[in-house]
Design a protein around this motif. Structure first.
Motif, short mmCIF file in Angstrom:
data_model
loop_
_atom_site.label_atom_id
_atom_site.label_comp_id
_atom_site.label_asym_id
_atom_site.label_seq_id
_atom_site.Cartn_x
_atom_site.Cartn_y
_atom_site.Cartn_z
N GLY A 162 0.82 -1.22 0.00
CA GLY A 162 0.00 0.00 0.00
C GLY A 162 0.85 1.25 0.00
O GLY A 162 0.54 2.24 -0.70
N MET A 163 1.91 1.27 0.78
CA MET A 163 2.80 2.42 0.80
C MET A 163 3.49 2.60 -0.56
O MET A 163 3.70 3.73 -1.01
N ILE A 164 3.84 1.49 -1.19
CA ILE A 164 4.46 1.59 -2.51
C ILE A 164 3.50 2.25 -3.50
O ILE A 164 3.88 3.13 -4.27
N PHE A 165 2.25 1.82 -3.48
CA PHE A 165 1.27 2.41 -4.39
C PHE A 165 1.04 3.89 -4.08
O PHE A 165 0.85 4.70 -4.99
N ALA A 166 1.05 4.23 -2.78
CA ALA A 166 0.83 5.62 -2.41
C ALA A 166 1.96 6.51 -2.95
O ALA A 166 1.71 7.57 -3.54
N PHE A 167 3.19 6.11 -2.76
CA PHE A 167 4.31 6.92 -3.25
C PHE A 167 4.45 6.82 -4.77
O PHE A 167 4.99 7.73 -5.40
N GLN A 168 3.96 5.75 -5.35
CA GLN A 168 3.95 5.68 -6.81
C GLN A 168 3.02 6.73 -7.38
O GLN A 168 3.30 7.33 -8.44
N GLN A 169 1.90 6.96 -6.69
CA GLN A 169 0.97 7.98 -7.14
C GLN A 169 1.63 9.37 -7.07
O GLN A 169 1.44 10.21 -7.95
N VAL A 170 2.42 9.59 -6.02
CA VAL A 170 3.14 10.86 -5.92
C VAL A 170 4.15 11.00 -7.05
O VAL A 170 4.32 12.07 -7.65
N ALA A 171 4.81 9.90 -7.38
CA ALA A 171 5.82 9.95 -8.43
C ALA A 171 5.20 10.18 -9.80
O ALA A 171 5.73 10.92 -10.63
N THR A 172 4.07 9.53 -10.07
CA THR A 172 3.44 9.68 -11.38
C THR A 172 2.86 11.08 -11.57
O THR A 172 2.81 11.59 -12.69
N THR A 173 2.41 11.69 -10.50
CA THR A 173 1.86 13.05 -10.60
C THR A 173 2.93 14.13 -10.43
O THR A 173 2.61 15.32 -10.39
N ARG A 174 4.21 13.69 -10.28
CA ARG A 174 5.34 14.62 -10.13
C ARG A 174 5.13 15.59 -8.96
O ARG A 174 5.31 16.80 -9.09
N GLY A 175 4.69 15.04 -7.86
CA GLY A 175 4.52 15.84 -6.66
C GLY A 175 3.22 16.59 -6.59
O GLY A 175 3.01 17.34 -5.63
N ALA A 176 2.32 16.39 -7.58
CA ALA A 176 1.05 17.10 -7.54
C ALA A 176 0.08 16.51 -6.53
O ALA A 176 -0.90 17.16 -6.16
N ALA A 177 0.33 15.25 -6.10
CA ALA A 177 -0.57 14.62 -5.12
C ALA A 177 -0.45 15.34 -3.79
O ALA A 177 0.65 15.61 -3.30
N GLY A 178 -1.59 15.64 -3.23
CA GLY A 178 -1.60 16.36 -1.97
C GLY A 178 -1.55 15.44 -0.77
O GLY A 178 -1.44 14.22 -0.88
N ALA A 179 -1.67 16.06 0.40
CA ALA A 179 -1.64 15.29 1.65
C ALA A 179 -2.83 14.35 1.74
O ALA A 179 -2.75 13.27 2.31
#
Length: 273
Positions: A162-179
């Motif tokens: 789950g943590m991998i998928f969460a940080f993958q989402q941050v990586a794919t959005t180039r930091g656009a994912a919020g808190a």
């Protein structure tokens, strides 16, 4: 006083009814959201934890039926064997053990089988059989310990994925994912950890209880067995049979005593008169 209690009861019932009217939809939606929040991987992990919980429940029920005192220590076996040995009825003692199969019956039969060879052999047979029966009872209990150790690891696996998928989402959005996105991913990951702990804690508790139960029952079996077989120790001639078994007579000792050699003939010439 009665009126105040009546008003309190009516308000409590109204609050409970209002909660029950609103709860089904929210609880049902929340439960399914929690189960399916981790995606397919989270769902597979939840199913594995569910299977482990079913196996643990079965083992607990099985040990509850197996570790009953009546199954391990029938109340009249040891006393019946002791009375039969005191009166010299060895066949009756053997028949009592075979009539009521149990752990103490197996141990008593092992001791009775060595009764002709002395008390030391009886004690050794009893100790060996007790160790075998204790290992047999502990064999199924060990699975509870295995489940208790595996379940948190399975839950931790879900957390890591789950943590991998969460940080993958941050990586794919180039930091656009919020808190909020990160919090949602972490929330989904921790669901499997909770499931693993829910399975592991009762399993380890049941393992400890069953292990202590086996230890106490085996100790009592040993005590009652020694008490029941004590008449064998008091039988006369036991030490002689033990010595005969440990140091058998050699063939040379059982043969007849050799005869003394015959005197050699006197070859001296006769004296002259």
């Amino acid at each position: 006083m009665n009126r105040g209690l009546g008003l309190f009861w009516q308000s409590l019932m109204g609050l409970a009814q209002a909660t029950s009217d609103a709860a089904p939809d929210d609880d049902g939606a929340g439960l399914f959201e929690i189960v399916f929040s981790g995606g397919w991987i989270g769902l597979i992990i939840i199913l594995v934890l569910f299977c482990l919980s079913v196996a643990a429940a079965y083992l607990v029920f099985d040990q509850f039926m197996t570790l009953r005192r009546a199954e391990i220590l029938p109340p009249s076996v040891a006393d019946s064997v002791r009375q039969s040995l005191l009166t010299g009825r060895l066949a009756d003692a053997d028949a009592v053990c075979r009539r009521t199969p149990s752990v103490i019956s197996v141990v008593l039969l092992a001791g009775l089988a060595e009764r002709e060879f002395g008390w030391s052999e009886v004690e050794k047979a009893v100790e060996d059989t007790l160790a075998q029966q204790s290992a047999r009872l502990m064999r199924r209990i060990e699975y509870l310990s295995v489940i208790g150790n595996i379940a948190p690891m399975v839950g931790l696996l879900g957390t890591v994925t789950g943590m991998i998928f969460a940080f993958q989402q941050v990586a794919t959005t180039r930091g656009a994912a919020g808190a909020g996105d990160l919090a949602e991913g972490i929330y989904q990951a921790l669901v499997t950890t909770v499931g693993g702990l829910v399975v592991a804690i009762p399993s380890l508790a049941a393992y400890a209880i069953c292990r202590n139960r086996v230890d106490s029952l085996i100790a009592e079996v040993a005590q009652q067995t020694v008490h029941a077989l004590t008449p064998i120790k008091r039988r006369p001639g036991t030490s002689q049979r033990t010595a005969t078994r440990k140091s058998p007579a050699s063939p040379a000792s059982s043969s007849s005593t050799p005869k003394a050699p015959a005197a050699a003939p006197d070859d001296r010439p006769p004296k002259r008169t």
